[in-house]
Design a protein around this motif. Sequence first.
Motif, PDB file in Angstrom:
ATOM      1  N   LEU A   5       0.829  -1.205   0.000  1.00 41.05           N
ATOM      2  CA  LEU A   5       0.000   0.000   0.000  1.00 41.05           C
ATOM      3  C   LEU A   5       0.867   1.261   0.000  1.00 41.05           C
ATOM      4  O   LEU A   5       1.826   1.366   0.765  1.00 41.05           O
ATOM      5  CB  LEU A   5      -0.903  -0.011   1.239  1.00 41.05           C
ATOM      6  N   VAL A   6       0.510   2.197  -0.864  1.00 40.24           N
ATOM      7  CA  VAL A   6       1.194   3.485  -0.914  1.00 40.24           C
ATOM      8  C   VAL A   6       0.192   4.568  -0.522  1.00 40.24           C
ATOM      9  O   VAL A   6      -0.865   4.685  -1.146  1.00 40.24           O
ATOM     10  CB  VAL A   6       1.717   3.762  -2.342  1.00 40.24           C
ATOM     11  N   MET A   7       0.516   5.334   0.521  1.00 39.34           N
ATOM     12  CA  MET A   7      -0.371   6.411   0.944  1.00 39.34           C
ATOM     13  C   MET A   7       0.107   7.702   0.297  1.00 39.34           C
ATOM     14  O   MET A   7       1.255   8.106   0.497  1.00 39.34           O
ATOM     15  CB  MET A   7      -0.312   6.608   2.463  1.00 39.34           C
ATOM     16  N   LEU A   8      -0.761   8.341  -0.446  1.00 41.11           N
ATOM     17  CA  LEU A   8      -0.401   9.584  -1.125  1.00 41.11           C
ATOM     18  C   LEU A   8      -1.243  10.731  -0.578  1.00 41.11           C
ATOM     19  O   LEU A   8      -2.370  10.523  -0.124  1.00 41.11           O
ATOM     20  CB  LEU A   8      -0.680   9.444  -2.629  1.00 41.11           C
ATOM     21  N   GLY A   9      -0.680  11.913  -0.649  1.00 40.36           N
ATOM     22  CA  GLY A   9      -1.431  13.079  -0.179  1.00 40.36           C
ATOM     23  C   GLY A   9      -0.472  14.094   0.394  1.00 40.36           C
ATOM     24  O   GLY A   9       0.677  13.774   0.720  1.00 40.36           O
ATOM     25  N   PRO A  10      -0.918  15.340   0.523  1.00 40.72           N
ATOM     26  CA  PRO A  10      -0.045  16.419   0.996  1.00 40.72           C
ATOM     27  C   PRO A  10       0.300  16.299   2.473  1.00 40.72           C
ATOM     28  O   PRO A  10      -0.350  15.530   3.195  1.00 40.72           O
ATOM     29  CB  PRO A  10      -0.887  17.675   0.738  1.00 40.72           C
ATOM     30  N   PRO A  11       1.293  17.078   2.944  1.00 40.81           N
ATOM     31  CA  PRO A  11       1.613  17.074   4.370  1.00 40.81           C
ATOM     32  C   PRO A  11       0.388  17.507   5.178  1.00 40.81           C
ATOM     33  O   PRO A  11      -0.256  18.487   4.825  1.00 40.81           O
ATOM     34  CB  PRO A  11       2.734  18.112   4.509  1.00 40.81           C
ATOM     35  N   GLY A  12       0.061  16.741   6.211  1.00 44.03           N
ATOM     36  CA  GLY A  12      -1.086  17.097   7.052  1.00 44.03           C
ATOM     37  C   GLY A  12      -2.378  16.412   6.636  1.00 44.03           C
ATOM     38  O   GLY A  12      -3.403  16.586   7.279  1.00 44.03           O
ATOM     39  N   ALA A  13      -2.334  15.591   5.573  1.00 43.92           N
ATOM     40  CA  ALA A  13      -3.570  14.933   5.112  1.00 43.92           C
ATOM     41  C   ALA A  13      -4.001  13.808   6.050  1.00 43.92           C
ATOM     42  O   ALA A  13      -5.152  13.373   6.009  1.00 43.92           O
ATOM     43  CB  ALA A  13      -3.382  14.390   3.699  1.00 43.92           C
ATOM     44  N   GLY A  14      -3.055  13.323   6.869  1.00 39.19           N
ATOM     45  CA  GLY A  14      -3.379  12.224   7.781  1.00 39.19           C
ATOM     46  C   GLY A  14      -2.788  10.902   7.328  1.00 39.19           C
ATOM     47  O   GLY A  14      -3.140   9.842   7.852  1.00 39.19           O
ATOM     48  N   LYS A  15      -1.855  10.941   6.383  1.00 40.78           N
ATOM     49  CA  LYS A  15      -1.239   9.710   5.870  1.00 40.78           C
ATOM     50  C   LYS A  15      -0.570   8.925   6.979  1.00 40.78           C
ATOM     51  O   LYS A  15      -0.719   7.722   7.081  1.00 40.78           O
ATOM     52  CB  LYS A  15      -0.156  10.021   4.822  1.00 40.78           C
ATOM     53  N   GLY A  16       0.211   9.635   7.792  1.00 38.39           N
ATOM     54  CA  GLY A  16       0.997   8.957   8.832  1.00 38.39           C
ATOM     55  C   GLY A  16       0.107   8.232   9.823  1.00 38.39           C
ATOM     56  O   GLY A  16       0.342   7.068  10.149  1.00 38.39           O
ATOM     57  N   THR A  17      -0.934   8.925  10.289  1.00 39.48           N
ATOM     58  CA  THR A  17      -1.864   8.348  11.259  1.00 39.48           C
ATOM     59  C   THR A  17      -2.537   7.102  10.678  1.00 39.48           C
ATOM     60  O   THR A  17      -2.599   6.051  11.310  1.00 39.48           O
ATOM     61  CB  THR A  17      -2.962   9.390  11.606  1.00 39.48           C
ATOM     62  N   GLN A  18      -3.039   7.231   9.454  1.00 42.91           N
ATOM     63  CA  GLN A  18      -3.739   6.108   8.835  1.00 42.91           C
ATOM     64  C   GLN A  18      -2.780   4.974   8.507  1.00 42.91           C
ATOM     65  O   GLN A  18      -3.101   3.804   8.684  1.00 42.91           O
ATOM     66  CB  GLN A  18      -4.471   6.567   7.562  1.00 42.91           C
ATOM     67  N   ALA A  19      -1.591   5.324   8.027  1.00 42.59           N
ATOM     68  CA  ALA A  19      -0.605   4.299   7.662  1.00 42.59           C
ATOM     69  C   ALA A  19      -0.227   3.477   8.889  1.00 42.59           C
ATOM     70  O   ALA A  19      -0.122   2.249   8.828  1.00 42.59           O
ATOM     71  CB  ALA A  19       0.640   4.954   7.066  1.00 42.59           C
ATOM     72  N   GLU A  20      -0.043   4.171   9.991  1.00 43.56           N
ATOM     73  CA  GLU A  20       0.357   3.501  11.225  1.00 43.56           C
ATOM     74  C   GLU A  20      -0.689   2.475  11.654  1.00 43.56           C
ATOM     75  O   GLU A  20      -0.395   1.327  11.956  1.00 43.56           O
ATOM     76  CB  GLU A  20       0.517   4.562  12.313  1.00 43.56           C
ATOM     77  N   ARG A  21      -1.949   2.911  11.646  1.00 44.18           N
ATOM     78  CA  ARG A  21      -3.024   2.033  12.091  1.00 44.18           C
ATOM     79  C   ARG A  21      -3.211   0.865  11.129  1.00 44.18           C
ATOM     80  O   ARG A  21      -3.349  -0.286  11.537  1.00 44.18           O
ATOM     81  CB  ARG A  21      -4.321   2.838  12.217  1.00 44.18           C
ATOM     82  N   PHE A  22      -3.200   1.156   9.841  1.00 47.68           N
ATOM     83  CA  PHE A  22      -3.393   0.107   8.831  1.00 47.68           C
ATOM     84  C   PHE A  22      -2.294  -0.953   8.943  1.00 47.68           C
ATOM     85  O   PHE A  22      -2.548  -2.150   8.901  1.00 47.68           O
ATOM     86  CB  PHE A  22      -3.391   0.727   7.431  1.00 47.68           C
ATOM     87  N   ALA A  23      -1.057  -0.477   9.102  1.00 48.06           N
ATOM     88  CA  ALA A  23       0.076  -1.406   9.193  1.00 48.06           C
ATOM     89  C   ALA A  23      -0.067  -2.301  10.426  1.00 48.06           C
ATOM     90  O   ALA A  23       0.135  -3.519  10.357  1.00 48.06           O
ATOM     91  CB  ALA A  23       1.381  -0.620   9.253  1.00 48.06           C
TER      92      ALA A  23
END
Length: 215
Positions: A5-23
Amino acid sequence: MALNLVMLGPPGAGKGTQAERFAREHGIPKVSTGDILREAVHSGTELGRQVSTLMERGELVGDDLIIGIVRERLARPDAIAGFVLDGFPRTAAQADALDAMMGERGPVICVEIQVPDEELIRRVRARRVCEDCGANADAFVHQVDALPDLCQNTERCRSIGPKWVARSDDSAAVVRERLKVYWRDTQPMIEYYSSRPTFRSIDGLQTPEQVREAL
Ligand code: AMP
């Protein structure tokens, strides 16, 4: 089949939070290039010295350098069953390199989280990370004056609590530069991914729970 899975989006979109939980939920590693670089800067390694000025200015570090880091990380055994990439790829050259790395590993699933610039600036200015362990306090959920008293990642954080600080590249001027770089270098790459059957876009103005459901 591996879950790439590749999370795309600008800084502050919530990628990190979602990526962490999904992983965590799928038992695969989250690979955040920003976290890897911040850790290198924090520990004062040669890599950290090479990238710190660019990061402070909100500019991208060189493609060859970052591609080498990701290639090495994805080759480790824990990433064979899949991974969640956060913050990579950011340029067309990085996207090409990722495709080349995939080979027999199955397709990459690309999810873009869309959030308008005004909201990104608001979120990024409110974002805090633990100075000790790098954990993110969820700026969408917590107010800056009511941050959680736990982050749990290291012994120090468990015993005396996290030390929440703003990221040095989250200041107003640097955020504007990072958004400029995003629209110039990364958004065109997203257009390149968007023609693939494995691409999806999510409305990032929803609550973190709704974004998680959509993901
Ligand atoms: P992030 O935490 O993803 O916002 O990344 C913080 C900073 O690290 C960026 O502003 C860049 O300076 C650098 N960085 C992270 N990932 C990349 C990448 N894929 N390509 C180039 N620079 C990156």
